[in-house]
Design an enzyme around this catalytic site. Structure first.
Site, PDB file in Angstrom:
ATOM      1  CG  ASN A  92      14.994 -41.189  18.695  1.00 36.71           C
ATOM      2  OD1 ASN A  92      15.881 -40.332  18.778  1.00 36.71           O
ATOM      3  ND2 ASN A  92      15.140 -42.420  19.185  1.00 36.71           N
ATOM      4  CE1 TYR A 127      23.568 -41.915  12.321  1.00 34.85           C
ATOM      5  CE2 TYR A 127      24.965 -39.964  12.455  1.00 34.85           C
ATOM      6  CZ  TYR A 127      23.969 -40.763  12.982  1.00 34.85           C
ATOM      7  OH  TYR A 127      23.377 -40.413  14.169  1.00 34.85           O
ATOM      8  CE  LYS A 169      20.633 -39.497  12.134  1.00 34.76           C
ATOM      9  NZ  LYS A 169      19.312 -39.790  12.714  1.00 34.76           N
ATOM     10  CB  THR A 185      23.004 -44.366  22.778  1.00 39.41           C
ATOM     11  OG1 THR A 185      23.574 -44.087  21.495  1.00 39.41           O
ATOM     12  CG2 THR A 185      22.360 -43.119  23.345  1.00 39.41           C
TER      13      THR A 185
HETATM   14  N1  LIG Z   1      24.178 -41.700  20.024  1.00 42.17           N
HETATM   15  C1  LIG Z   1      24.642 -40.673  19.356  1.00 42.17           C
HETATM   16  O1  LIG Z   1      25.810 -40.288  19.516  1.00 42.17           O
HETATM   17  C2  LIG Z   1      23.746 -39.915  18.407  1.00 42.17           C
HETATM   18  C3  LIG Z   1      24.185 -38.675  17.950  1.00 42.17           C
HETATM   19  C4  LIG Z   1      23.393 -37.957  17.071  1.00 42.17           C
HETATM   20  C5  LIG Z   1      22.186 -38.471  16.652  1.00 42.17           C
HETATM   21  N2  LIG Z   1      21.786 -39.697  17.102  1.00 42.17           N
HETATM   22  C6  LIG Z   1      20.502 -40.194  16.601  1.00 42.17           C
HETATM   23  O2  LIG Z   1      19.634 -40.412  17.699  1.00 42.17           O
HETATM   24  C7  LIG Z   1      18.667 -41.391  17.335  1.00 42.17           C
HETATM   25  C8  LIG Z   1      18.604 -42.420  18.441  1.00 42.17           C
HETATM   26  O3  LIG Z   1      19.830 -43.097  18.504  1.00 42.17           O
HETATM   27  P1  LIG Z   1      20.482 -43.643  19.857  1.00 42.17           P
HETATM   28  O4  LIG Z   1      21.833 -43.067  19.954  1.00 42.17           O
HETATM   29  O5  LIG Z   1      19.535 -43.517  20.960  1.00 42.17           O
HETATM   30  O6  LIG Z   1      20.696 -45.167  19.416  1.00 42.17           O
HETATM   31  P2  LIG Z   1      20.168 -46.548  19.983  1.00 42.17           P
HETATM   32  O7  LIG Z   1      20.767 -47.584  19.123  1.00 42.17           O
HETATM   33  O8  LIG Z   1      20.362 -46.609  21.445  1.00 42.17           O
HETATM   34  O9  LIG Z   1      18.607 -46.431  19.696  1.00 42.17           O
HETATM   35  C9  LIG Z   1      18.115 -46.419  18.387  1.00 42.17           C
HETATM   36  C10 LIG Z   1      16.650 -46.724  18.436  1.00 42.17           C
HETATM   37  O10 LIG Z   1      16.133 -46.760  17.108  1.00 42.17           O
HETATM   38  C11 LIG Z   1      15.468 -47.980  16.920  1.00 42.17           C
HETATM   39  N3  LIG Z   1      15.504 -48.422  15.524  1.00 42.17           N
HETATM   40  C12 LIG Z   1      16.582 -48.674  14.754  1.00 42.17           C
HETATM   41  N4  LIG Z   1      16.182 -49.101  13.535  1.00 42.17           N
HETATM   42  C13 LIG Z   1      14.838 -49.114  13.569  1.00 42.17           C
HETATM   43  C14 LIG Z   1      13.838 -49.462  12.636  1.00 42.17           C
HETATM   44  N5  LIG Z   1      14.141 -49.914  11.398  1.00 42.17           N
HETATM   45  N6  LIG Z   1      12.541 -49.345  12.992  1.00 42.17           N
HETATM   46  C15 LIG Z   1      12.193 -48.921  14.232  1.00 42.17           C
HETATM   47  N7  LIG Z   1      13.097 -48.577  15.170  1.00 42.17           N
HETATM   48  C16 LIG Z   1      14.399 -48.684  14.834  1.00 42.17           C
HETATM   49  C17 LIG Z   1      16.176 -48.960  17.819  1.00 42.17           C
HETATM   50  O11 LIG Z   1      15.391 -50.103  18.076  1.00 42.17           O
HETATM   51  C18 LIG Z   1      16.400 -48.095  19.059  1.00 42.17           C
HETATM   52  O12 LIG Z   1      15.251 -48.038  19.862  1.00 42.17           O
HETATM   53  C19 LIG Z   1      19.091 -41.939  15.983  1.00 42.17           C
HETATM   54  O13 LIG Z   1      18.324 -41.319  14.970  1.00 42.17           O
HETATM   55  C20 LIG Z   1      20.542 -41.521  15.888  1.00 42.17           C
HETATM   56  O14 LIG Z   1      20.978 -41.414  14.560  1.00 42.17           O
HETATM   57  C21 LIG Z   1      22.528 -40.418  17.972  1.00 42.17           C
END
Ligand SMILES: NC(=O)c1ccc[n+]([C@@H]2O[C@H](COP(=O)([O-])OP(=O)(O)OC[C@H]3O[C@@H](n4cnc5c(N)ncnc54)[C@H](O)[C@@H]3O)[C@@H](O)[C@H]2O)c1
Length: 256
Positions: free
Chosen positions: A95, A161, A165, A196
């Site tokens: 994730n 980005y 994805k 988030t």
């Molecule tokens: N928030 C959104 O709108 C959204 C939409 C679509 C997809 N996503 C995807 O969901 C996933 C989680 O994102 P989120 O929104 O919860 O963001 P967030 O910033 O709240 O959490 C991201 C997590 O990834 C970890 N992380 C980042 N870089 C890292 C690394 N190099 N090594 C280990 N851990 C690492 C962070 O420490 C954190 O725990 C991501 O892959 C993001 O691209 C998020």
């Protein structure tokens, strides 16, 4: 439907990128479904507090290990430690993700490119590379990678980005085909906008969250728990015939 299909008692879930947002909610959702949780990611204090939150509920075991997904040795150590601690990893969630910089594709730097691809794509591949041999050796499992609605329908000003994805979706599908006869299912989720830190950082100063919410057919952004529930479902026996799938959880964003 038989509700025991979604009961993960006695199983172990590995969540990488678990300290914040969707990953944290996913770790908690696995625990609520009865699974022991091995959480990994950046931010030791947040990781320890997650471990404590799960443990103090008293139902399942939890452990946290700090790891950077861009480093293969870290991811390998996470898989080895999770296996040592709990014996078998039944479900793994890749994730971890980063938002990169908002702006036109031609203004991105080589450093922007490397950082984004290293975390969002290479990090997922590192996960697969070490989770798959473990699952092959233990009779199977389920893996979920976190993609994005931007991996289905690209978004201007977050080109790298979006590209990362799209790549996660391709990687997921190819891995699913390779493993289809090995009792290992590989799927991904494609969340729309989620409440988030990542979303707020991504658009800060450029787009209002209310504008984003208005662009979603359901008229709102989602909460991390709404994505977490789908991830847990994909890892459960209720999804036993689902592999190579990209589950859009986006309030209808990518329908049109
Ligand atoms: N928030 C959104 O709108 C959204 C939409 C679509 C997809 N996503 C995807 O969901 C996933 C989680 O994102 P989120 O929104 O919860 O963001 P967030 O910033 O709240 O959490 C991201 C997590 O990834 C970890 N992380 C980042 N870089 C890292 C690394 N190099 N090594 C280990 N851990 C690492 C962070 O420490 C954190 O725990 C991501 O892959 C993001 O691209 C998020």
């Amino acid at each position: 439907m038989n509700s025991t299909l979604q009961d993960l008692s006695g199983r172990t879930a590995l969540v990488i990128g678990a300290t914040e947002g969707i990953g944290r909610a996913t770790a908690l959702a696995f625990a609520a479904a009865g699974a022991n949780v091995f959480a990994a990611g950046l931010g030791a204090a947040r990781g320890r507090s997650l471990e404590e939150e799960i443990r103090s509920a008293g139902r399942v075991q939890a452990a946290f290990m700090e790891a950077d997904v861009t480093r293969e040795a870290d991811v390998q150590a996470v898989v080895e430690e999770a296996a040592r601690r709990f014996g078998r990893i039944h479900a793994a969630v890749n994730n971890a993700g980063t938002e990169g910089r908002f702006g036109p594709v031609h203004e991105a730097t080589t450093e922007d490119f490397d950082r984004l691809i290293n975390v969002n794509l290479r990090g997922v591949w590192h996960g697969l590379k070490h989770q798959i041999p473990h699952m092959l050796a233990h009779g199977g499992g389920a893996i979920v990678n976190t993609a994005s609605s931007a991996g289905i329908q690209p978004i201007a000003n977050i080109a790298l980005y979006s590209a990362s994805k799209h790549a996660v979706i391709g990687l997921t599908k190819a891995a699913a085909l390779e493993l289809a006869r090995s009792n290992i299912r590989v799927n991904c989720v494609a969340p729309g906008p989620v409440n988030t830190g990542l979303l707020h950082r991504m658009v800060a100063g450029n787009v209002e969250i209310s504008t984003i919410a208005e662009s979603v057919p359901m008229g709102r952004i989602s909460e991390p728990e709404e994505i977490a529930r789908a991830i847990v479902w994909l890892c459960s026996d209720a999804a036993s015939y689902v592999t190579g799938h990209t589950l859009a959880i986006d309030g209808g964003l990518t329908v049109g």
